[in-house]
Structures are given as structure tokens and as C-alpha cells.
Design a protein around this motif. Structure first.
Motif, PDB file in Angstrom:
ATOM      1  N   LYS A 178       0.824  -1.213   0.000  1.00 35.31           N
ATOM      2  CA  LYS A 178       0.000   0.000   0.000  1.00 35.31           C
ATOM      3  C   LYS A 178       0.855   1.259   0.000  1.00 35.31           C
ATOM      4  N   TYR A 232      -6.789   7.409   6.210  1.00 37.19           N
ATOM      5  CA  TYR A 232      -6.438   6.617   5.034  1.00 37.19           C
ATOM      6  C   TYR A 232      -7.481   6.808   3.933  1.00 37.19           C
ATOM      7  N   LYS A 252      -7.118   8.462  -0.044  1.00 39.47           N
ATOM      8  CA  LYS A 252      -7.488   7.730  -1.257  1.00 39.47           C
ATOM      9  C   LYS A 252      -8.761   8.294  -1.892  1.00 39.47           C
TER      10      LYS A 252
END
Length: 202
Positions: A62, A137, A141
Motif C-alpha cells: 500500500k 487513510y 485515497k
């Protein structure tokens, strides 16, 4: 051994200085601290646990575009510190075993050290810190944060059902299981309050 840990901390602090997805150096430090706490009751090689915990995100797919290169850099760093080849191999395996990978990681935690590191990392994805990290997170994204009707499988709220609320049952150590209970309960309270504030029926 303490000198090696200190050098590893300095390196990871520099590497993750600009990290914005919730996998920053503060996360690494918390995982080390939690793993150390678990080790105090569960046993295991503390130096191994702390070093692997510090390194566990360095080659995460990731966070890096070249996993093989990142693994090679970790291997070279440890070899330059004159750590035994078998020790280096075990560290790299422990790092591979930590990852959740949508619940489909084929490399299972086996040793007590691997189980402790995995529990510590997963505990940091739970509770108040876990909630903050999940939305951090998601924002990195460009994910929609809330999706009460569950029509968007990529929303951050859906991530609670997909992963975070499953972690309690995946703890490997007795200490990890005990610590997970409180954090799991807090996440349930958070979701309940969120639904109340938005007048959404359970």
C-alpha cells in the motif's frame, strides 16, 4: 541491541516523515509500544519483536511501488548491522505475516513473535486511534467517508464492516484478545452514536 533499535527508529522516522495515510512513524512507535506490552506477558524475543514492528510497513504494497526493492533495502540494512542471516530471514517473514491483505494473507503468523507483532498492528487499527487512522487513510485515497445505505463498497464507513470490526476475532494472543475487547466496544459505540446523530435506524 538497543543501538540497533535506535538506528532503526531514526531511519524509519526519516522514511515516514511525510506519510499521510495513517501509516506514519507515530503508528510504528505505537505498534512497537503495544508489542512490547504484549511481550511482557506472552514472552518472545523482545529485540526481534521491536525491530520487526519498526520495519513492518516499510515494504507494504500500500505504501511502496516496488515491494521487492523495499525488502532488499531492509535486508541490506540488517546485514550491514551484522545481524545473522537466519535472523534477517525471520524478520522478513514476520513482516510478511503481519499484513491483513483483505483477510487473505497466505503467510500465517506462526511464532509467538509474529503473533505479537500482528496483534499489535491490528490493535492500532481499532479503538479511537483506529477510527482516526481509518478516516485518514480513506481521505488520502479520496474515499467517501460515510455511506449509510452501503451502496458504495469503497466508503470508509464500509471499511469498518469489511475489516475493523472483524479484528477482535483474529487476535492471536490472550493479551491481544483482552486489549481488543475494549477497543472493539468503543468502535461499536462510535458507529451507534454516528447513526443516532444522522437519525439512521440500526
Amino acid at each position: 541491541m538497543n543501538q540497533i533499535i535506535a538506528k532503526a527508529e531514526t531511519w524509519m522516522q526519516e522514511v515516514f516523515r511525510s506519510e499521510k495515510t495513517g501509516h506514519d512513524f507515530e503508528h510504528l512507535k505505537r505498534v512497537v509500544e503495544t508489542a512490547t506490552k504484549i511481550q511482557s506477558t506472552e514472552g518472545g524475543d523482545l529485540f526481534f519483536i521491536q525491530l520487526a514492528a519498526l520495519f513492518h510497513d516499510y515494504s507494504d504494497e500500500k505504501l511502496t511501488k516496488d515491494v521487492s526493492r523495499a525488502r532488499g533495502e531492509l535486508k541490506s540494512w540488517m546485514e550491514n548491522e551484522n545481524l545473522e542471516k537466519n535472523f534477517v530471514r525471520r524478520i522478513l517473514r514476520a513482516i510478511d505475516a503481519v499484513s491483513y491483505r483483505n483477510g487473505e494473507n497466505k503467510i500465517q503468523a506462526q511464532s509467538i513473535e509474529e503473533k505479537i507483532i500482528q496483534d499489535a498492528d491490528r490493535l492500532d487499527a481499532m479503538g479511537a486511534i483506529g477510527i482516526i487512522r481509518a478516516f485518514t487513510y480513506g481521505a488520502s485515497k479520496n474515499r467517501q467517508p460515510l455511506d449509510y445505505l452501503k451502496t458504495n463498497p469503497n466508503s470508509t464507513l464500509q471499511h469498518f464492516d469489511d475489516k475493523l470490526l472483524r479484528l477482535k476475532e483474529l487476535m492471536q494472543t490472550e493479551t491481544g484478545k483482552r486489549l481488543a475487547e475494549e477497543r472493539h466496544a468503543f468502535m461499536l459505540l462510535f458507529i451507534e452514536e454516528l447513526k443516532k446523530e444522522q437519525a439512521i435506524k440500526s
